[in-house]
Design a protein around this motif. Structure first.
Motif, mmCIF file in Angstrom:
data_model
loop_
_atom_site.group_PDB
_atom_site.id
_atom_site.type_symbol
_atom_site.label_atom_id
_atom_site.label_comp_id
_atom_site.label_asym_id
_atom_site.label_seq_id
_atom_site.Cartn_x
_atom_site.Cartn_y
_atom_site.Cartn_z
ATOM 1 N N PRO A 16 10.163 -1.016 9.393
ATOM 2 C CA PRO A 16 9.943 -2.305 8.710
ATOM 3 C C PRO A 16 9.349 -2.144 7.306
ATOM 4 O O PRO A 16 9.699 -2.890 6.396
ATOM 5 N N VAL A 17 8.482 -1.171 7.138
ATOM 6 C CA VAL A 17 7.880 -0.918 5.826
ATOM 7 C C VAL A 17 8.947 -0.422 4.863
ATOM 8 O O VAL A 17 9.051 -0.892 3.733
ATOM 9 N N ILE A 18 9.755 0.518 5.312
ATOM 10 C CA ILE A 18 10.794 1.104 4.458
ATOM 11 C C ILE A 18 11.853 0.061 4.095
ATOM 12 O O ILE A 18 12.303 0.000 2.954
ATOM 13 N N VAL B 211 0.838 -1.194 0.000
ATOM 14 C CA VAL B 211 0.000 0.000 0.000
ATOM 15 C C VAL B 211 0.874 1.247 0.000
ATOM 16 O O VAL B 211 0.632 2.191 -0.747
ATOM 17 N N PHE B 212 1.912 1.244 0.822
ATOM 18 C CA PHE B 212 2.805 2.405 0.946
ATOM 19 C C PHE B 212 3.435 2.764 -0.393
ATOM 20 O O PHE B 212 3.545 3.935 -0.738
ATOM 21 N N ASP C 63 22.920 0.606 1.126
ATOM 22 C CA ASP C 63 22.296 0.601 -0.194
ATOM 23 C C ASP C 63 21.624 1.947 -0.469
ATOM 24 O O ASP C 63 21.785 2.521 -1.541
ATOM 25 N N ILE C 64 20.882 2.469 0.509
ATOM 26 C CA ILE C 64 20.206 3.766 0.362
ATOM 27 C C ILE C 64 21.230 4.864 0.103
ATOM 28 O O ILE C 64 21.088 5.657 -0.819
ATOM 29 N N GLU D 211 12.683 2.495 -4.876
ATOM 30 C CA GLU D 211 11.586 3.222 -4.213
ATOM 31 C C GLU D 211 12.067 3.814 -2.889
ATOM 32 O O GLU D 211 11.732 4.936 -2.534
ATOM 33 N N ARG D 212 12.863 3.036 -2.169
ATOM 34 C CA ARG D 212 13.412 3.481 -0.881
ATOM 35 C C ARG D 212 14.306 4.700 -1.074
ATOM 36 O O ARG D 212 14.223 5.669 -0.330
#
Length: 153
Positions: free
Chosen positions: A91-93, A68-69, A127-128, A100-101
């Protein structure tokens, strides 16, 4: 918005007046949205706005939250992070795709980013930080660091 989501919206608005929703209400909400595509649930989150939107998002199961996010527009994503806080959103991120992150991290206010990054697992954090260094419009800004590996056999 699909007909089904239009029909569900008034029920959700009533159910989400309680903050935080009770376990019984959360289960009922999960049942209401169980058959919906994550994009439709994201539509509901957008239409609810504010605290009811955050309550709806909190009622979703972890895997569904990520799906959903990723369908939410950037301003709605940022609002959810602000309302629910970095600890609840990590946890979602972490479950998001790497590209996307990285896009989300570029949009975060500096203060939110400083409180969020230390909570993210080291591998995802590295990674980000690598992906956000690429300028918009370059191949690096479009790429994902995920890959599939196959053995020789």
């Amino acid at each position: 918005m699909q007909e089904l989501t239009v029909l569900i919206l008034p029920d959700l608005e009533v159910l989400l007046t309680e903050t935080p929703p009770s376990a019984e209400v959360q289960a009922h909400i999960r049942d209401l949205v169980a058959e919906l595509h994550p994009a439709d649930v994201a539509d509901l989150v957008e239409h609810l706005e504010g605290e009811p939107a955050a309550n709806l998002f909190s009622c979703l199961q972890n895997g569904t939250q990520r799906e959903v996010f990723e369908y939410l527009p950037e301003p709605s994503q940022l609002e959810l992070i602000e309302r629910l806080g970095p600890k609840r959103m990590v946890p979602v991120i972490e479950a998001m795709s790497s590209d996307e992150r990285a896009d989300l991290v570029k949009a975060l206010p500096a203060q939110t980013l400083q409180s969020l990054l230390p909570l993210v697992a080291q591998a995802e954090r590295n990674d980000i930080l690598r992906l956000v260094t690429y300028e918009e419009g370059t191949a690096g800004a479009l790429m994902s660091s995920e890959y599939a590996a196959l053995s020789a056999n």
